[in-house]
Scaffold this active site. Sequence first.
Site, PDB file in Angstrom:
ATOM      1  N   LYS A   1     -20.298 -34.100 -23.314  1.00 46.02           N
ATOM      2  CA  LYS A   1     -19.655 -34.186 -22.001  1.00 46.02           C
ATOM      3  C   LYS A   1     -18.179 -33.812 -22.112  1.00 46.02           C
ATOM      4  CE  LYS A   1     -18.991 -35.070 -17.684  1.00 46.02           C
ATOM      5  NZ  LYS A   1     -19.485 -34.113 -16.678  1.00 46.02           N
TER       6      LYS A   1
ATOM      7  N   SER B   1      -8.701  -8.644 -18.600  1.00 39.31           N
ATOM      8  CA  SER B   1      -9.579  -9.805 -18.645  1.00 39.31           C
ATOM      9  C   SER B   1     -10.395  -9.900 -17.346  1.00 39.31           C
ATOM     10  CB  SER B   1      -8.748 -11.068 -18.887  1.00 39.31           C
ATOM     11  OG  SER B   1      -9.587 -12.139 -19.283  1.00 39.31           O
TER      12      SER B   1
END
Length: 349
Positions: free
Chosen positions: A229, A177
């Site tokens: 948000k 990763s």
Amino acid sequence: MEFLFEYGLFLAKAITFVITVAGVLIVVIALTSKQKSKKGELEIIDLSEHFNDTKESIVEQLLTPSQLKAKQKEDKNKLKKEQKEEKKSAKEETHPQVKPQLYVLDFKGSVDAKEVASLREEITAILSVASEKDEVFIRLESGGGMVHGYGLAASQLQRLKDKNIPLTISVDKVAASGGYMMACVADKVIAAPFSIIGSIGVIAQIPNFHKVLKKHDIEFEQLTAGQYKRTLTMFGENDDLGRGKFKQELEETHQLFKHFVGEHRPQLDINKIATGEHWYGTQAIALKLVDTIQTSDDYLLAQLDSKHIVQVRYQKSKKFAEKIGKSVAASVETSLTTLMYSNISRLFK
């Protein structure tokens, strides 16, 4: 009664000792709390010298007395020859050929990639002295973590590439990763046979306690300005709109990751390997995720004759109070143990 007296005496000694040490510790911390924390220190370790000393030590142990005497004579003559050549070079105002430097760094990454703070200091130091003839060798170990942290770590490695300084990364255990995001920046990636490579994917997981709160009649309110948000929440009720947006953000991050890896290793079939899977080193070389199957130890030994190898390590200095605290804690533990056993031996005599 004698037993109780002995036990009470032991307890009084222990309490008095602890109170005294605690008092001293408080005073020390108070005196040092206003001190500014010192910056870290850059440590340079001559690995060439270390390897050569080890080799010489082993060789000398294996030689017979006569062979050792002959070797010492040979070394002495060799030293005289080198000194003579240095004097000749100085007289002719020429400089003897200097080996290129091989700078060795270690990066063992955590989930938040906090180690990038030291990495940036090490790279800055190397950039101040290195030339294109030198090389940077990084022993990398990381299973990945936060995108922004490993993105910054990869950017630090890119600084070396921008200055045309050769970069080799070695993976002895794992570069997955975010760890592979760093590794792919290198000009050459070497990996041990059973090292774990790849995992080019993005994952996010979050628990949700909404049903638990609802069961206990606990209300949770969250106020935001801006439609997205907050997409998913741990305590509120999540909806498909929030999930969809969150999934979209993950896909966008994955596309950025794929583009980054593909840009640095164009020989890869990016759609084939960017599935989140990982492979062992011997499998990864067939997929062109790595270039060579080799351990970091073998690589360094192979460079010993042609390059001067030094390890660069940046370490943050601990505050005086921290050092004192650790020292006092160890002293307290040792003293209490000694006190306890000495009194136990007296009680059971």
